[in-house]
Design an enzyme around this catalytic site. Structure first.
Site, mmCIF file in Angstrom:
data_model
loop_
_atom_site.group_PDB
_atom_site.id
_atom_site.type_symbol
_atom_site.label_atom_id
_atom_site.label_comp_id
_atom_site.label_asym_id
_atom_site.label_seq_id
_atom_site.Cartn_x
_atom_site.Cartn_y
_atom_site.Cartn_z
ATOM 1 N N GLY A 5 0.835 -1.208 0.000
ATOM 2 C CA GLY A 5 0.000 0.000 0.000
ATOM 3 C C GLY A 5 0.866 1.252 0.000
ATOM 4 N N ARG A 66 1.343 -5.137 -5.706
ATOM 5 C CA ARG A 66 1.333 -6.380 -4.936
ATOM 6 C C ARG A 66 1.728 -7.477 -5.915
ATOM 7 N NH1 ARG A 66 -2.719 -3.308 -1.874
ATOM 8 N NH2 ARG A 66 -1.803 -3.189 0.195
ATOM 9 N N ASP A 97 3.800 -4.336 6.591
ATOM 10 C CA ASP A 97 4.010 -5.678 7.073
ATOM 11 C C ASP A 97 4.408 -6.698 5.994
ATOM 12 O OD1 ASP A 97 3.780 -7.237 9.240
ATOM 13 O OD2 ASP A 97 1.702 -7.817 8.851
ATOM 14 N N THR A 119 3.588 2.808 6.067
ATOM 15 C CA THR A 119 2.176 2.431 5.939
ATOM 16 C C THR A 119 1.359 3.400 6.784
ATOM 17 O OG1 THR A 119 0.522 0.830 6.705
ATOM 18 C CG2 THR A 119 2.671 0.661 7.719
ATOM 19 N N ASP A 121 -1.062 2.661 8.477
ATOM 20 C CA ASP A 121 -1.737 1.936 9.574
ATOM 21 C C ASP A 121 -1.061 2.025 10.940
ATOM 22 O OD1 ASP A 121 -3.795 1.089 7.944
ATOM 23 O OD2 ASP A 121 -2.720 -0.698 7.294
ATOM 24 N N ASP A 123 1.034 -0.031 12.290
ATOM 25 C CA ASP A 123 0.827 -1.347 12.908
ATOM 26 C C ASP A 123 2.097 -2.188 12.922
ATOM 27 O OD1 ASP A 123 1.013 -1.665 10.184
ATOM 28 O OD2 ASP A 123 -0.678 -3.039 10.005
ATOM 29 N N ARG A 165 -7.897 -2.239 9.050
ATOM 30 C CA ARG A 165 -8.588 -3.538 9.055
ATOM 31 C C ARG A 165 -8.301 -4.312 10.327
ATOM 32 N NH1 ARG A 165 -6.909 -4.681 3.649
ATOM 33 N NH2 ARG A 165 -8.351 -3.541 2.333
HETATM 34 P P1 ADP Z 1 1.990 -4.070 2.730
HETATM 35 O O1 ADP Z 1 3.466 -4.082 2.562
HETATM 36 O O2 ADP Z 1 1.398 -2.712 2.571
HETATM 37 O O3 ADP Z 1 1.585 -4.776 4.020
HETATM 38 P P2 ADP Z 1 1.131 -6.440 1.223
HETATM 39 O O4 ADP Z 1 0.799 -7.217 2.439
HETATM 40 O O5 ADP Z 1 0.182 -6.498 0.087
HETATM 41 O O6 ADP Z 1 1.336 -4.887 1.507
HETATM 42 O O7 ADP Z 1 2.567 -6.931 0.717
HETATM 43 C C1 ADP Z 1 3.170 -6.349 -0.407
HETATM 44 C C2 ADP Z 1 3.921 -7.421 -1.205
HETATM 45 O O8 ADP Z 1 4.951 -7.983 -0.382
HETATM 46 C C3 ADP Z 1 3.089 -8.616 -1.638
HETATM 47 O O9 ADP Z 1 2.334 -8.405 -2.803
HETATM 48 C C4 ADP Z 1 4.182 -9.648 -1.884
HETATM 49 O O10 ADP Z 1 4.802 -9.447 -3.129
HETATM 50 C C5 ADP Z 1 5.185 -9.333 -0.768
HETATM 51 N N1 ADP Z 1 4.909 -10.251 0.352
HETATM 52 C C6 ADP Z 1 3.951 -10.152 1.285
HETATM 53 N N2 ADP Z 1 3.942 -11.206 2.128
HETATM 54 C C7 ADP Z 1 4.923 -12.029 1.664
HETATM 55 C C8 ADP Z 1 5.415 -13.309 2.069
HETATM 56 N N3 ADP Z 1 4.905 -13.961 3.101
HETATM 57 N N4 ADP Z 1 6.430 -13.850 1.355
HETATM 58 C C9 ADP Z 1 6.966 -13.185 0.307
HETATM 59 N N5 ADP Z 1 6.538 -11.992 -0.127
HETATM 60 C C10 ADP Z 1 5.537 -11.422 0.534
#
Ligand code: ADP
Length: 313
Positions: A5, A66, A97, A119, A121, A123, A165
């Site tokens: 995000g 993502r 995260d 982020t 959030d 969090d 969320r």
């Molecule tokens: P944010 O970083 O805002 O929390 P996401 O949770 O969508 O956003 O994570 C962003 C990207 O990070 C994901 O689309 C993926 O490419 C990578 N990612 C997230 N979780 C994992 C994971 N467990 N293993 C590998 N890559 C991950």
């Protein structure tokens, strides 16, 4: 690289990171669109001029995305090889995260990685504030102020849904600073009957209108508004703030946080630091093991909850 995000302050962090790195005579590349660009080999060279005129802009000029592919080991291997082929020695990942989890996994493949918490959030374990949070809560409070004008004119209950969320940090902070009568967040169980009783008590105590701030994670604000209207008989309106909270010019706080954390991150990479996220605690920049940052749970601020209850009467 920015990933996941987007949030205000990402550009300020990229700008600082690039210019600090250049001052250390590093060669700097930007990765487009997060891990999607890393696996698709989308890299752009960055110099001082490429990060001009962005400190004041929300979003991220590198793009973000993502990537499901990066969640597979084949995808991560491809990304790792793209980095190696270019002779890249360290990666700075800005995101939430999920993005920091991805950074930890890239680190396990043998790439030096440093993460920054970015982020809205707030969090992430290991930092009092994430980049973007301050701007988002200021946007939310600005909206609350405006909705207050109309709630006050009509003597209504205004239910305002903010982002979050799994984490009520935006709701709690914006609700407290916006003077909400009631704040509903995922971390604290609540009973809508008592919220309704409290709103009626406020009305009886002479309050002409009330503000209820709801984190999106507690359920539909529209349904909550309907229940409040039918249980209290008070005229109620609902406003869902949505993605407006993600955008806009970063506040001074976020620009400072982004710039100082980015400087430290680049110094870290230059010194061979890896698998670390830099955050801020009690006004100082602190390193946290990136695995801890993504697996440990950030403490929820019970004191703020109590304070908000006390000063909203
Ligand atoms: P944010 O970083 O805002 O929390 P996401 O949770 O969508 O956003 O994570 C962003 C990207 O990070 C994901 O689309 C993926 O490419 C990578 N990612 C997230 N979780 C994992 C994971 N467990 N293993 C590998 N890559 C991950």
């Amino acid at each position: 690289m920015t990933s996941g995000g987007d949030c205000p302050g990402m550009n300020a962090a990229i700008r600082a990171a690039v210019r600090v790195a250049l001052s250390l005579n590093m060669e700097v590349w930007g990765i487009k669109n997060g891990y999607a660009g890393m696996t698709a080999n989308e890299f752009i060279p960055l110099d001082s001029r490429s990060v001009g005129d962005i400190i004041q802009k929300g979003g991220t000029f590198l793009g973000t995305a993502r990537s499901e592919e990066f969640k597979t080991s084949a995808g991560r291997q491809r990304a790792f090889e793209n980095l190696k082929r270019r002779g890249i020695e360290g990666v700075l990942v800005l995101g939430g995260d999920g993005s920091l989890t991805g950074a930890a996994m890239l680190g396990e493949l043998g790439m030096n990685v440093v993460g920054l918490p970015a982020t809205i959030d707030n969090d992430i374990y290991g930092t009092d504030y994430t980049i973007g949070f301050d701007t988002a809560v200021n946007t939310a409070v600005d909206a609350i102020n405006k909705l207050r004008d109309t709630a006050s004119s009509h003597g209504r209950v205004m239910v305002i849904e903010v982002m979050g969320r799994h984490c009520g940090a935006i709701a709690l902070t914006a609700g407290l600073a916006g003077g909400a009568e009631s704040i509903l967040i995922p971390e604290e169980p609540f009973d809508l009957d008592s919220v309704c009783k409290q709103l009626l008590a406020s009305k009886n105590a002479g309050k002409q209108y009330s503000i209820v701030v709801v984190a999106e994670g507690v359920g539909s604000a529209l349904k909550i508004g309907d229940t409040i209207a039918s249980k209290t008989g008070l005229e109620t309106r609902v406003s869902v703030l949505g993605h407006i909270q993600r955008g806009g010019a970063p506040t001074v706080f976020d620009r400072m946080l982004a710039s100082t954390l980015a400087e430290r991150a680049v110094f870290g990479l230059a010194a061979g630091v890896t698998q670390v996220m830099y955050g801020v605690h009690a006004g100082r920049i602190v390193p946290t093991n990136i695995h801890d940052a993504v697996t440990k749970k950030k403490n929820f601020n019970e004191d703020l909850c109590q304070l908000s209850g006390m000063i909203s009467k």
